[in-house]
Write an enzyme that holds these catalytic residues in place. Structure first.
Site, PDB file in Angstrom:
ATOM      1  CB  CYS A 187      -0.958  -0.009   1.185  1.00  0.00           C
ATOM      2  SG  CYS A 187      -0.132  -0.190   2.772  1.00  0.00           S
ATOM      3  CD1 TRP A 188       4.820  -0.454   0.986  1.00  0.00           C
ATOM      4  CD2 TRP A 188       6.071   0.832  -0.342  1.00  0.00           C
ATOM      5  NE1 TRP A 188       5.677  -1.282   0.302  1.00  0.00           N
ATOM      6  CE2 TRP A 188       6.466  -0.518  -0.514  1.00  0.00           C
ATOM      7  CE3 TRP A 188       6.723   1.820  -1.071  1.00  0.00           C
ATOM      8  CZ2 TRP A 188       7.472  -0.887  -1.385  1.00  0.00           C
ATOM      9  CZ3 TRP A 188       7.735   1.447  -1.940  1.00  0.00           C
ATOM     10  CH2 TRP A 188       8.100   0.105  -2.096  1.00  0.00           C
TER      11      TRP A 188
END
Length: 564
Positions: free
Chosen positions: A105-106
């Site tokens: 998700c980063w």
């Protein structure tokens, strides 16, 4: 040797502007236009051999080839999944994307921010790509990595399971541009945010802006370096014996900020120093994690302000404290902080928490005003011991000894020299020596054989003997613990005593070549290194006909020089 040549070529390319937004690096030397043209001409779809459609490309640990998440994977192109694939469908927005099993998700958060700036999005994701016009199964994207722009090429074979994409996918099932984000993450209130996160990192664009009509507030200096066990991996200040061997970078703050803080007692300069580790994620596949890193900033001694080739010694660090010590060693990709320092000369020492830890890094220094920055000791100079000897300077006892050793012709060949030196050196119990090999003996002769006969006469042997005696004196002086060997981190002092000031890169090459697995150098290796260096400097001085510090050789000249 090829790795060294590649590094030198890479550094020259950076100085020539390669990696800037106007001169992008072709990742793995793959040329998008050339490869696409070849595929269109041959009527085939591109298959990227550098990133093959196979289990090892899926990931590691739970995404490795033998885990449940990756079982039953079939690689398919978009037209095998949907009837009308589109590169971008209806524009790219941050709410279009969904997260697959990878869980990065980063990455998605960063790409979501990218979609808010159309100009930058089109730079990173060129929008002139299509599954219809001139389609050849090849696409490219531009990424900023370690201070330079890379053009990265991929084919469009994607891992699927049960007819669905396994990793990141678009809310619009026929869209394949790759900027994906998990929708739930948007739900990079505030009270909910505080419950889930303890740290917030805000990322800014590099000062190397993509549009030329915007003013730049910050200036940036980019410096690359390496921590190598035995030469430049000195560890933190808690290890004073080796700490001083870390890379050192000089910065000169000449112009104070225009808007000084109210409580400033003297004109100050604002700067942000960021130390970032390179290529550590790929080390995770080998079970290695981020190194714990930090840095210190010291004020440059007045007597050394104009000497960029002086690597600060252990004695300096034992009596001088840093003006800035990054207040925590972090096990993260980057350690960065903002400082206000008075005008003057400083130097930065980046380090790992423990000595003898290998790694690559780069240092970014952002400043409001222009600053000067360079690596300390990034030069190579030599002033080796050169005894002046004539035939009348040699006493009768030495002449008699030479005649006895050399035989009737009174000349020494490489084999005879090897026998003599090893007979003498192996009798000593205060130094460790495996004996001089024949190549070192040939190089000794090459260094002193001015008439090109390939043998040594009386005067030449006397000079060589005096050199070896000098090297023995230096060797024993630097061997602080009287172990009979030189520790790799002591080699810098030994080279300095012998008259050589060498850059970190050269120091690293020396350790790789002459140190054993325990990072120790015995006497024959030390002498071989000194003789080799003398030969190389002597050869360069002869070939540098214009005395401008550069040499231009044909292939034949280069091969002859290297083989001597």
């Amino acid at each position: 040797m090829s790795a060294v040549a590649f590094k030198l070529a890479r550094e020259k390319a950076i100085l020539d502007g390669v990696g800037s937004s106007g001169n992008i690096v072709k990742y793995l030397n793959q040329d998008f236009e050339a490869l696409k043209s070849q595929c269109l001409h041959s009527g085939t779809l591109f298959k990227d051999e550098q990133f093959p459609a196979c289990p090892s490309s899926l990931g590691y640990k739970e995404l490795g080839p033998y885990f449940s998440k990756t079982q039953g994977i079939i690689w398919k192109r978009p037209q095998e999944l949907v009837p009308n694939p589109q590169f971008i469908e209806g524009g790219a927005t941050r709410t279009d994307i969904c997260q697959g099993v990878l869980g990065d998700c980063w990455v998605l958060a960063a790409v979501a921010s990218l979609t808010l700036n159309k100009a930058i999005l089109e730079w990173v994701v060129p929008n002139d790509q299509s599954f219809q016009k001139d389609y050849a199964g090849i696409f490219h994207f531009k990424f900023w990595q370690y201070g330079e722009w890379l053009d990265v090429i991929v084919d469009d074979r994607l891992p699927t399971k049960n007819g669905q994409l396994v990793y990141l996918f678009s809310k619009e099932r026929n869209e394949f541009w790759g900027a994906l984000l998990e929708k739930a993450y948007a739900k990079m209130s505030f009270s909910d945010f505080k419950k889930q996160f303890t740290n917030l990192e805000i990322c800014n664009l590099s000062p190397d802006l993509l549009t030329c009509n915007q003013a730049r507030k910050w200036n940036m200096k980019l410096l690359h370096g390496t921590w190598q066990s035995g030469s430049t991996a000195g560890g933190s200040p808690n290890y004073p014996v080796t700490y001083w061997t870390n890379p050192q970078f000089k910065i000169k703050l000449e112009e104070p900020d225009d808007d000084q803080e109210a409580n400033a007692c003297e004109p100050c300069c604002t700067m942000i120093v960021g130390l970032m580790q390179k290529n550590r994620r790929r080390q995770k596949m080998k079970g290695e994690d981020w190194l714990k890193i930090g840095y210190c900033i010291y004020q440059m001694p007045k007597e050394l302000k104009n000497q960029a080739n002086v690597h600060l010694s252990r004695e300096f660090f034992s009596t001088n404290k840093p003006v800035v010590h990054f207040d925590r060693e972090v096990c993260l990709r980057e350690a960065s902080s903002r400082f206000h320092l008075p005008q003057g000369d400083y130097f930065i020492v980046p380090y790992t928490s423990q000595p003898f830890q290998n790694g690559h890094f780069f240092l970014r220094i952002f400043s409001v005003k222009q600053i000067k920055a360079q690596e300390i000791g990034d030069t190579a100079t030599a002033n080796p011991y050169e005894p002046q000897v004539t035939d009348k300077d040699i006493d009768n006892e030495f002449k008699t000894l030479f005649q006895t050793l050399s035989g009737e012709d009174c000349e020494l060949t490489a084999d005879e020299l090897q026998t003599i030196l090893n007979r003498v050196i192996t009798k000593r119990i205060d130094i460790k020596c495996d004996g001089f090999n024949i190549n070192t003996c040939r190089e000794m002769i090459s260094l002193l054989d001015n008439d090109g006969t390939g043998i040594l006469g009386l005067v030449e042997f006397k000079i060589l003997w005096m050199k070896i005696q000098k090297y023995l004196e230096i060797y024993k002086k630097v061997d602080m613990n009287c172990s009979g060997t030189i520790e790799a981190h002591e080699m810098r002092n030994a080279l300095k005593e012998a008259g050589f000031n060498l850059s970190n890169k050269i120091q690293q090459s020396i350790i790789i070549r002459y140190a054993c697995s325990k990072l120790a150098i015995d006497f024959d290796g030390f002498v071989a290194c000194m003789i080799r260096l003398e030969c190389l400097f002597k050869m360069f001085q002869i070939l540098d006909k214009d005395k401008d510090g550069t040499v231009q050789l044909s292939l034949t000249e280069w091969l002859c020089s290297a083989l001597i």
